[in-house]
Motif scaffolding. Structure first.
Motif, mmCIF file in Angstrom:
data_model
loop_
_atom_site.group_PDB
_atom_site.id
_atom_site.type_symbol
_atom_site.label_atom_id
_atom_site.label_comp_id
_atom_site.label_asym_id
_atom_site.label_seq_id
_atom_site.Cartn_x
_atom_site.Cartn_y
_atom_site.Cartn_z
ATOM 1 N N LEU A 1 0.844 -1.188 0.000
ATOM 2 C CA LEU A 1 0.000 0.000 0.000
ATOM 3 C C LEU A 1 0.879 1.236 0.000
ATOM 4 O O LEU A 1 1.921 1.273 0.651
ATOM 5 C CB LEU A 1 -0.899 0.018 1.232
ATOM 6 N N GLY A 2 0.457 2.243 -0.739
ATOM 7 C CA GLY A 2 1.158 3.508 -0.734
ATOM 8 C C GLY A 2 0.211 4.615 -0.323
ATOM 9 O O GLY A 2 -0.982 4.409 -0.132
ATOM 10 N N VAL A 3 0.742 5.808 -0.200
ATOM 11 C CA VAL A 3 -0.049 6.996 0.085
ATOM 12 C C VAL A 3 -0.190 7.784 -1.205
ATOM 13 O O VAL A 3 0.823 8.151 -1.822
ATOM 14 C CB VAL A 3 0.603 7.858 1.180
ATOM 15 N N THR A 4 -1.423 8.010 -1.613
ATOM 16 C CA THR A 4 -1.676 8.805 -2.814
ATOM 17 C C THR A 4 -1.892 10.253 -2.401
ATOM 18 O O THR A 4 -2.682 10.540 -1.497
ATOM 19 C CB THR A 4 -2.909 8.285 -3.569
ATOM 20 N N ILE A 5 -1.174 11.144 -3.077
ATOM 21 C CA ILE A 5 -1.209 12.567 -2.749
ATOM 22 C C ILE A 5 -1.856 13.308 -3.913
ATOM 23 O O ILE A 5 -1.392 13.234 -5.047
ATOM 24 C CB ILE A 5 0.207 13.116 -2.499
ATOM 25 N N ASN A 6 -2.951 14.002 -3.634
ATOM 26 C CA ASN A 6 -3.612 14.850 -4.624
ATOM 27 C C ASN A 6 -3.393 16.298 -4.229
ATOM 28 O O ASN A 6 -3.609 16.667 -3.065
ATOM 29 C CB ASN A 6 -5.109 14.555 -4.682
ATOM 30 N N SER A 7 -2.988 17.130 -5.191
ATOM 31 C CA SER A 7 -2.642 18.510 -4.845
ATOM 32 C C SER A 7 -2.926 19.444 -6.011
ATOM 33 O O SER A 7 -2.794 19.070 -7.180
ATOM 34 C CB SER A 7 -1.163 18.607 -4.465
ATOM 35 N N VAL A 8 -3.340 20.669 -5.668
ATOM 36 C CA VAL A 8 -3.473 21.707 -6.679
ATOM 37 C C VAL A 8 -2.090 22.142 -7.147
ATOM 38 O O VAL A 8 -1.839 22.356 -8.337
ATOM 39 C CB VAL A 8 -4.269 22.897 -6.134
ATOM 40 N N ASP A 9 -1.169 22.267 -6.195
ATOM 41 C CA ASP A 9 0.207 22.645 -6.517
ATOM 42 C C ASP A 9 0.992 21.415 -6.984
ATOM 43 O O ASP A 9 0.597 20.269 -6.695
ATOM 44 C CB ASP A 9 0.890 23.241 -5.289
ATOM 45 N N PRO A 10 2.088 21.614 -7.688
ATOM 46 C CA PRO A 10 2.903 20.472 -8.105
ATOM 47 C C PRO A 10 3.390 19.659 -6.913
ATOM 48 O O PRO A 10 3.637 20.200 -5.827
ATOM 49 C CB PRO A 10 4.075 21.135 -8.845
ATOM 50 N N VAL A 11 3.511 18.367 -7.108
ATOM 51 C CA VAL A 11 4.073 17.454 -6.115
ATOM 52 C C VAL A 11 5.337 16.857 -6.714
ATOM 53 O O VAL A 11 5.305 16.332 -7.834
ATOM 54 C CB VAL A 11 3.087 16.339 -5.730
ATOM 55 N N VAL A 12 6.450 16.935 -5.977
ATOM 56 C CA VAL A 12 7.728 16.436 -6.479
ATOM 57 C C VAL A 12 8.053 15.134 -5.754
ATOM 58 O O VAL A 12 8.178 15.111 -4.532
ATOM 59 C CB VAL A 12 8.854 17.457 -6.274
ATOM 60 N N VAL A 13 8.157 14.031 -6.508
ATOM 61 C CA VAL A 13 8.503 12.746 -5.915
ATOM 62 C C VAL A 13 10.009 12.698 -5.704
ATOM 63 O O VAL A 13 10.792 12.933 -6.635
ATOM 64 C CB VAL A 13 8.040 11.585 -6.823
ATOM 65 N N LEU A 14 10.396 12.376 -4.480
ATOM 66 C CA LEU A 14 11.808 12.275 -4.117
ATOM 67 C C LEU A 14 12.075 10.858 -3.624
ATOM 68 O O LEU A 14 12.161 10.603 -2.428
ATOM 69 C CB LEU A 14 12.155 13.296 -3.037
ATOM 70 N N GLY A 15 12.160 9.914 -4.560
ATOM 71 C CA GLY A 15 12.358 8.518 -4.188
ATOM 72 C C GLY A 15 11.122 7.969 -3.497
ATOM 73 O O GLY A 15 10.057 7.902 -4.097
ATOM 74 N N ASP A 16 11.259 7.610 -2.192
ATOM 75 C CA ASP A 16 10.122 7.090 -1.440
ATOM 76 C C ASP A 16 9.488 8.173 -0.569
ATOM 77 O O ASP A 16 8.821 7.880 0.423
ATOM 78 C CB ASP A 16 10.550 5.903 -0.567
ATOM 79 N N SER A 17 9.698 9.437 -0.946
ATOM 80 C CA SER A 17 9.078 10.557 -0.244
ATOM 81 C C SER A 17 8.607 11.563 -1.279
ATOM 82 O O SER A 17 8.771 11.354 -2.486
ATOM 83 C CB SER A 17 10.070 11.199 0.733
#
Length: 267
Positions: A33-49
């Motif tokens: 299971l992962g955490v899904t992040i929904n955002s108006v602003d950009p979301v930057v994936v940094l590996g597992d964060s």
């Protein structure tokens, strides 16, 4: 088994539809299971964060087992719900810039059933503008579809569209369908063989011999004419619909507006 203890805290949920968000990413800490992040602003994936700013909606990446779900932020329960996909809207401007941890747990009576594990969120509301400017914008996926013509069958049986293995057609003012399609709809049997130059049709004690390439037929041994030849094409024998039906006392009406032949019979 590990046990889950919920902290006593004030639980609040800010209702905001996921459709309002433009950026969606899923981050996993190694769990299925992962955490899904929904955002108006950009979301930057940094590996597992992930690096976030502004308001974000947090949810599990897949439905969780039955039981109580908890969204836990920095060790504090922020939401408790029995929904399969818990949704928690977080205003990151209420947090200090820096790293925070979020996880979503499912438990039954204090027994931990599933967890996303702790996922690091790097909150940067007052800094790292360049990082978010480098975040990829949402680009619609390319697609190309061809609009197909939906063919409607030319022959209808008792007001229902025929389920034909081969589409019918009009030739010399006559509607043709395969002999197999005709008999399958009105009932009867067909006998054929590779050494015979005719096909034998049996229906209600009548025997009709159809000769591909000829308008001549034999009804109970007596020669008659269909008026139009049976046609052999693509390993199928096509027969003129109206004269063939009339042999069995079946009526055929032609609809000039819809270009359809309506076959009506008892049974």
């Amino acid at each position: 088994m590990p046990r889950l203890v919920f902290c006593a805290t004030t639980i609040a949920l800010v209702c905001l539809s996921a459709a309002a968000f433009a950026h969606t990413v899923t981050v996993s800490a190694g769990s299925q299971l992962g955490v899904t992040i929904n955002s108006v602003d950009p979301v930057v994936v940094l590996g597992d964060s992930a690096a976030v700013r502004g308001k974000v909606m947090l949810t599990a990446s897949a439905p969780m087992p039955d039981g109580v779900k908890a969204v836990v932020l920095d060790g504090v329960v922020k939401l408790m719900t029995d929904a399969a996909l818990p949704e928690y809207t977080l205003d990151t401007s209420t947090l200090s810039d820096g790293m925070h941890e979020v996880r979503i747990d499912a438990a039954d009576g204090g027994l931990l059933l599933a967890s996303t594990g702790a996922v690091a969120l790097h909150v940067y509301n007052a800094s790292h503008d360049a990082l978010f400017r480098q975040a990829p914008t949402v680009t619609p996926s390319f697609f190309k579809l061809q609009r197909k013509v939906v063919l409607r069958e030319i022959a209808w049986f008792n007001n229902r569209e025929g389920d034909l293995e081969k589409h019918g057609f009009i030739r010399n003012g006559r509607v043709y369908i395969t002999l197999t399609d005709l008999m399958r709809h009105i009932g009867g049997g067909i006998i054929w063989g590779p050494k015979s130059n005719y096909i034998e049709v049996h229906r209600n004690n009548m025997v009709v011999r159809v000769i591909p390439g000829s308008s001549r037929i034999y009804v109970d041994g007596n020669a008659r004419s269909l008026g139009h030849s049976a046609i052999r094409m693509e390993n199928r024998t096509y027969v003129p619909l109206r004269p063939m039906c009339e042999l069995f006392g079946i009526g055929v009406d032609w609809n000039h507006i819809n270009n359809r032949a309506f076959v009506s019979f008892a049974g």
